[in-house]
Design a protein around this motif. Structure first.
Motif, PDB file in Angstrom:
ATOM      1  N   ASP A   1       7.191   4.050   5.388  1.00  0.00           N
ATOM      2  CA  ASP A   1       7.581   4.945   6.534  1.00  0.00           C
ATOM      3  C   ASP A   1       8.699   5.773   6.031  1.00  0.00           C
ATOM      4  O   ASP A   1       8.908   6.656   6.129  1.00  0.00           O
ATOM      5  CB  ASP A   1       7.619   4.199   7.775  1.00  0.00           C
TER       6      ASP A   1
ATOM      7  N   LYS B   1      -2.906  -2.473   0.209  1.00  0.00           N
ATOM      8  CA  LYS B   1      -3.828  -2.376   1.473  1.00  0.00           C
ATOM      9  C   LYS B   1      -3.425  -3.661   2.243  1.00  0.00           C
ATOM     10  O   LYS B   1      -3.210  -3.675   3.479  1.00  0.00           O
ATOM     11  CB  LYS B   1      -4.902  -2.217   1.203  1.00  0.00           C
TER      12      LYS B   1
ATOM     13  N   ARG C   1      -0.201  -3.731   3.581  1.00  0.00           N
ATOM     14  CA  ARG C   1      -0.196  -2.799   4.826  1.00  0.00           C
ATOM     15  C   ARG C   1      -0.761  -3.271   6.082  1.00  0.00           C
ATOM     16  O   ARG C   1      -0.300  -3.266   7.209  1.00  0.00           O
ATOM     17  CB  ARG C   1      -0.501  -1.365   4.529  1.00  0.00           C
ATOM     18  N   ARG C   2      -1.951  -3.981   5.915  1.00  0.00           N
ATOM     19  CA  ARG C   2      -2.608  -4.483   6.841  1.00  0.00           C
ATOM     20  C   ARG C   2      -1.954  -5.515   7.757  1.00  0.00           C
ATOM     21  O   ARG C   2      -2.083  -5.636   8.914  1.00  0.00           O
ATOM     22  CB  ARG C   2      -3.910  -5.023   6.320  1.00  0.00           C
TER      23      ARG C   2
ATOM     24  N   GLY D   1       2.746  -6.961  13.223  1.00  0.00           N
ATOM     25  CA  GLY D   1       3.931  -6.205  13.450  1.00  0.00           C
ATOM     26  C   GLY D   1       5.039  -6.811  12.728  1.00  0.00           C
ATOM     27  O   GLY D   1       6.175  -6.665  13.153  1.00  0.00           O
TER      28      GLY D   1
ATOM     29  N   GLY E   1       6.856  -3.631  12.439  1.00  0.00           N
ATOM     30  CA  GLY E   1       5.904  -3.048  12.289  1.00  0.00           C
ATOM     31  C   GLY E   1       6.296  -1.700  11.101  1.00  0.00           C
ATOM     32  O   GLY E   1       5.289  -0.899  11.255  1.00  0.00           O
ATOM     33  N   GLU E   2       7.157  -1.880  10.489  1.00  0.00           N
ATOM     34  CA  GLU E   2       7.721  -0.607   9.727  1.00  0.00           C
ATOM     35  C   GLU E   2       7.675  -1.113   8.302  1.00  0.00           C
ATOM     36  O   GLU E   2       8.261  -2.153   8.178  1.00  0.00           O
ATOM     37  CB  GLU E   2       9.001  -0.141  10.370  1.00  0.00           C
TER      38      GLU E   2
ATOM     39  N   GLN F   1       0.459  -4.072   9.969  1.00  0.00           N
ATOM     40  CA  GLN F   1       0.064  -3.561  11.049  1.00  0.00           C
ATOM     41  C   GLN F   1      -0.483  -4.524  12.165  1.00  0.00           C
ATOM     42  O   GLN F   1      -0.371  -4.674  13.322  1.00  0.00           O
ATOM     43  CB  GLN F   1      -1.124  -2.650  10.841  1.00  0.00           C
ATOM     44  N   GLU F   2      -1.088  -5.429  11.634  1.00  0.00           N
ATOM     45  CA  GLU F   2      -1.624  -6.656  12.399  1.00  0.00           C
ATOM     46  C   GLU F   2      -0.766  -7.582  13.048  1.00  0.00           C
ATOM     47  O   GLU F   2      -0.740  -7.951  14.184  1.00  0.00           O
ATOM     48  CB  GLU F   2      -2.732  -7.518  11.537  1.00  0.00           C
TER      49      GLU F   2
END
Ligand code: ATP
Ligand code: ATP
Ligand code: SF4
Ligand code: SF4
Ligand code: MG
Ligand code: MG
Lengths: 342, 325
Positions: B224, B196, B199-200, B206, B35-36, B203-204
C-alpha cells in the motif's frame, strides 16, 4: 565446429530420501517392505555451451536447476549420464582427479551464507581458489591487493575485506561469492541465481561485470535464474526445465518472441511488472503441481497443461529439434521438420 | 484515525567494527497500520534487514539500538528485556528471514519444525496440527506435502526452503509479519501464488506486514505504501502508486531506471553510477550526492531532511524531482 566448453548428455540425478529403514517399513500385501523413497530431481537432461556463450537455465522452484548445476560442478555425483568439460569426461572422476578441472569451472552458489566459511575473513575467502591453484606462492601483500581489487569489482570496499561473513547483508554475501568465482578466471562459471538477492542497481552492475568478463576473456556461463527479465538480458540461449525434464531450448530471441512449449508460454505470461500497462493478462497455470517423489505418467506437465490430450497421459514426449532452431518436448510439436539442417 | 500497529520513530541501530562505527540504521521513521502492507526497498546493504532484526530485538553486540523508539501496539518494545521479547516474537511479531537456513534447524524434519509453532501458539491436538501443516505446505505450493513433512531442510530446493519459512511465519497467526525478501528465490508462477497467499492472510486476519524487498515489481503489486532506504536513512516514502509513477528522490528514480525490462532491446543495463559510499565516512551533506546527477553545491553542505514534497510523497532531497507524466 569449436568444441563446447560444457557438454552434458542424458544427465540423471535422483536422491534416495527417507529416514532410517525402520521409518520406511510398510506392511503391504502381507509382506514387510521398505520401499526406498526416491526424488527424481533431474531426469535425462542434455545441454551444451559453446565458448563465450551464456546459457540460461530457467524453471519453477524445485524443478531441479540447482541439482543440474551442482551435479555438473560435481558437488553431487551423477546417477547416470555424461558430463564433458572442455572435452574431458568428468562424471566418474574422484575428488582428487577433479582438481585440475576446478580451475576451468567455478560455481556461484544460490545460498551464499552456507557457502562462505564463517571463520574466514572476506579477503581470504575471495582469494582462496586463486591461492589453491597458483603455482607460485603469493605474498600477503599480493593477496591483499588482489582481494581488494576483486571486491571492488563487485562494489565492496577495502575496509570490508577484513570482516567476517556474518557482518554482511544478504546481497553483500552474494557478491562475495561472485568475487570468489571470478578470482581464477575460469572458462566456465556456473552461476546459481547469482543476482536474485540483489537490488536492481547492484544487479545491473554485476550483470554488466559478468558480460564484460565474457567479452574480455571469453568466459562461458551456465546461468541459473528464475528472473526472466534478467535472463532476457544476459542469455544467448535459454533452456527451460520442468519437474527435472528439459521441456524447451531456444535462442533467447526466439524463446521470448515465440515460446512453443505450453509451460514456457505460461511462464512468460506470469511475470510481475512495474509497467502495469504492459502486463499481459495472466495465463495462470492451475492444477496440481506434481511431485518429484512421484512423477506423473506421460508428459511431466500434463497435470497443469491447458492443452493436454489423451496421448499426453500415456506417452512421454521426447525433446525434439524444431524447425527454426531449438527443441521442444511436447506432443503438439512432435513433427520432425523435413529440412532440418545437419 | 486508528493508531498504527507499529510506529518506528527515529530508529538508530549501530555496529561497532574494526574500521569504525557503522550506522546501519540512522534515524528511520515510518509506521504500519493493521491490515496494511508497507514495502521497504533500497540498495543491498542499505539497512533493511537490520530494521527487521531491530524490531524483533535480535541485534546482538557489537550491534545495538542506539536511539529511537519502536512502538508496537502503543508501547515501546525496544526497551523490553529478553524474556518479555520472547513472548512478543512469534505470537505478536513473526519474521520470514532472508536466509531460510537461519530459521530452519538442519537436524529436525520440516514437519516437526512446523508442528512446533502450532503447539506453542494454538491448542489444536496432534492430528489437527498435522492437517494444518499439510494444508499450509500445499498453500505455499509444495507438492507431495504429506511425504515432505518427514524431509529435512537440506533435502529441499532453495525456493522450497524459502516457502517453508513463509509457511511457518503464517502458521503462527501473528499480528505483524516482517517478510525479508520472501520471494527472491522463487520463479514468477510460484511467486505470484505466494504473494497472493500473503495478501490474503493480511486481508483475512487484519495482520500488518512489512515487506522487505529489492524488487520494485513485487512492491508495486503488493504494498500500500513504500519506504525507500539509502545508507540507513529514509530518502523517500509515500503511496506505492505515486512513488512508482513519479518519484521525487533521484535515488528512487535510479532504482526504477535500472530494472531490466523484457521490452528493452539494449544489451547493457542502465546502472546508477558509482557505488554506495562507505557509511562510516559520510560526513555532512546528502549521502547520495556522489552518484546524483542533480547534485548542487548545497548538497555537500547540508544533509536534506525528510519533508513533504507533493501528494503523499515525503522525500529527503534539496532538489526533488518534478512530477513526470
Ligand atoms: N554484525 C554486523 N557487524 C557489522 N556490520 C553489520 C553487521 N550486520 C550488518 N552490518 C552492516 O549493516 C548494513 C546494513 O545491513 P542489512 O543486512 O540491513 O542490509 P540490507 O538492506 O538487508 O541488504 P540486502 O538487500 O543485501 O540484504 C550493511 O552495510 C552491513 O554490512
Ligand atoms: N540433497 C537432497 N536430498 C533429497 N532431495 C533433494 C536434495 N537436493 C534437492 N532435492 C530435491 O530435488 C528437487 C530439485 O531441487 P533443486 O534444488 O535442484 O531445485 P531448483 O530448481 O534449484 O529450485 P529453486 O529454484 O527452488 O532453487 C527438489 O524436489 C528437492 O527437494
Ligand atoms: S505433451 Fe501434452 S501435456 Fe505435455 S505440454 Fe504438450 S500438450 Fe501439454
Ligand atoms: S539532496 Fe542533492 S545530491 Fe542528494 S539526492 Fe537531492 S539533489 Fe541529489
Ligand atoms: Mg535452486
Ligand atoms: Mg537484507
Amino acid at each position: 565446429m569449436t568444441q563446447p566448453v560444457l557438454d552434458v548428455r542424458n544427465l540423471v540425478k535422483s536422491f534416495t530420501v527417507g529416514d532410517g529403514i525402520f521409518d520406511r517399513l510398510r506392511f503391504t500385501g502381507g509382506k514387510l517392505l521398505a520401499p526406498p523413497k526416491v526424488v527424481n530431481a533431474v531426469n535425462s537432461v542434455s545441454l551444451s555451451i559453446a565458448p563465450g556463450e551464456v546459457l540460461a537455465l530457467v524453471g519453477e522452484s524445485g524443478c531441479g536447476k540447482s541439482t543440474v548445476a551442482k551435479t555438473i560442478a560435481r558437488i553431487h555425483a551423477p546417477t547416470s549420464g555424461e558430463i564433458r568439460i572442455d572435452g574431458k569426461e568428468v562424471s566418474c572422476l574422484n575428488q582428487k582427479e577433479l582438481r585440475p578441472v576446478r580451475r576451468e569451472l567455478q560455481m556461484i552458489f544460490q545460498d551464499p551464507y552456507a557457502s562462505l566459511n564463517p571463520r574466514q575473513r572476506i579477503k581470504d575467502i575471495v582469494i582462496e581458489p586463486l591461492r589453491a591453484q597458483s603455482d607460485r606462492r603469493m605474498s600477503s601483500s599480493d593477496i591483499d591487493a588482489e582481494a581488494i581489487k576483486l571486491l571492488a569489482r563487485v562494489g565492496l570496499n577495502a575496509e570490508q575485506a577484513n570482516r567476517y561473513p556474518h557482518q554482511f547483508s544478504g546481497g553483500q554475501r552474494q557478491r562475495i561469492g561472485i568475487a570468489r568465482a571470478l578470482s581464477v578466471r575460469p572458462k566456465l562459471i556456473i552461476a546459481d541465481e547469482p543476482v536474485s538477492a540483489l537490488d536492481v542497481s547492484i544487479q545491473a552492475q554485476i550483470l554488466n561485470l559478468m558480460m564484460d568478463l565474457r567479452d574480455e576473456f571469453g568466459l562461458s556461463y551456465l546461468f541459473v535464474s528464475h528472473d526472466l527479465s534478467v535472463v532476457h538480458h544476459i542469455a544467448d540461449r535459454v533452456a527451460v526445465m520442468y519437474l527435472g525434464f528439459m521441456v524447451e531450448t531456444a535462442s533467447r530471441d526466439q524463446l521470448f518472441a515465440t515460446p512453443r512449449h505450453p509451460y514456457t508460454q505460461a511462464l512468460l505470461s506470469a511475470a510481475p511488472n512495474v509497467d502495469k500497462a504492459l502486463r499481459k493478462p495472466q495465463a495462470e497455470i492451475t492444477g496440481e503441481v506434481p511431485s518429484a517423489l512421484n512423477l506423473p505418467s506421460g508428459c511431466c506437465f500434463r497435470t497443469r497443461c491447458p492443452l493436454a490430450f489423451a496421448r499426453c497421459a500415456v506417452e512421454r514426449p521426447a525433446l525434439l529439434p524444431q524447425r527454426g532452431g531449438g527443441s521442444v518436448a511436447c506432443h503438439l510439436h512432435d513433427t520432425v521438420p523435413e529440412a532440418f539442417p545437419t | 484515525m486508528a493508531e498504527p500497529l507499529l510506529d518506528l520513530r527515529e530508529l538508530q541501530t549501530h555496529f561497532q567494527t574494526f574500521g569504525g562505527l557503522v550506522k546501519a540504521v540512522d534515524g528511520v521513521s515510518f509506521n504500519v497500520k493493521a491490515g496494511e502492507i508497507v514495502g521497504l526497498v533500497g540498495e543491498s546493504g542499505g539497512g533493511k534487514s537490520v530494521i527487521g532484526f531491530s524490531i524483533l530485538g535480535l541485534v546482538d553486540p557489537p550491534g545495538r539500538i542506539a536511539g529511537g523508539e519502536i512502538r508496537f501496539d502503543g508501547r515501546d518494545i525496544s526497551k523490553l528485556g529478553e524474556r518479555e521479547m520472547r513472548n512478543v516474537r512469534g505470537r505478536d511479531i513473526a519474521m520470514v528471514f532472508q536466509d531460510p537456513m537461519t530459521s530452519l534447524n538442519p537436524v529436525y524434519t520440516i514437519g516437526r519444525q512446523m508442528d512446533e509453532v502450532l503447539r506453542l501458539h494454538t491448542n489444536l491436538d496432534e492430528a489437527a496440527r498435522r492437517i494444518r501443516c499439510i494444508r499450509m505446505l500445499e498453500d505455499v505450493g509444495i507438492s507431495g506435502a504429506e511425504s515432505r513433512l518427514d524431509a529435512y531442510p537440506h533435502q529441499f530446493s532453495g525456493g522450497m526452503r524459502q516457502r517453508v519459512v513463509i509457511a511457518i511465519a503464517l502458521l503462527a497467526g501473528s499480528r505483524l509479519i516482517i517478510a525479508d525478501e520472501p520471494t527472491t528465490a522463487l520463479d514468477v508462477t510460484v511467486q505470484s501464488q505466494i504473494l497472493k497467499l500473503m495478501r490474503r492472510q493480511v486481508q483475512e486476519t487484519g495482520a500488518a506486514m512489512i515487506l522487505i524487498t529489492h524488487d520494485l515489481a513485487v512492491v508495486s503489486e503488493m504494498a500500500d505504501r513504500v519506504v525507500v532506504l539509502y545508507c540507513g536513512k529514509v530518502v523517500e516514502r509515500g503511496l506505492t502508486e505515486e512513488v512508482i509513477r513519479s518519484p521525487a528522490h533521484p535515488y528512487t528514480r535510479g532504482l526504477l531506471d535500472s530494472i531490466p525490462r523484457i521490452t528493452d532491446r539494449q544489451r547493457r543495463l542502465r546502472q546508477i553510477p558509482g557505488t554506495v559510499p562507505d557509511i562510516r565516512t559520510l560526513g555532512a551533506g546528502c549521502s547520495f550526492r556522489g552518484r546524483c546527477a542533480h547534485a548542487q553545491p548545497l548538497c555537500a553542505e547540508r544533509s536534506p531532511e525528510l519533508a513533504p514534497v507533493r501528494g503523499s510523497l515525503d522525500a529527503a532531497c534539496h532538489f526533488p524531482l518534478q512530477e513526470t507524466l
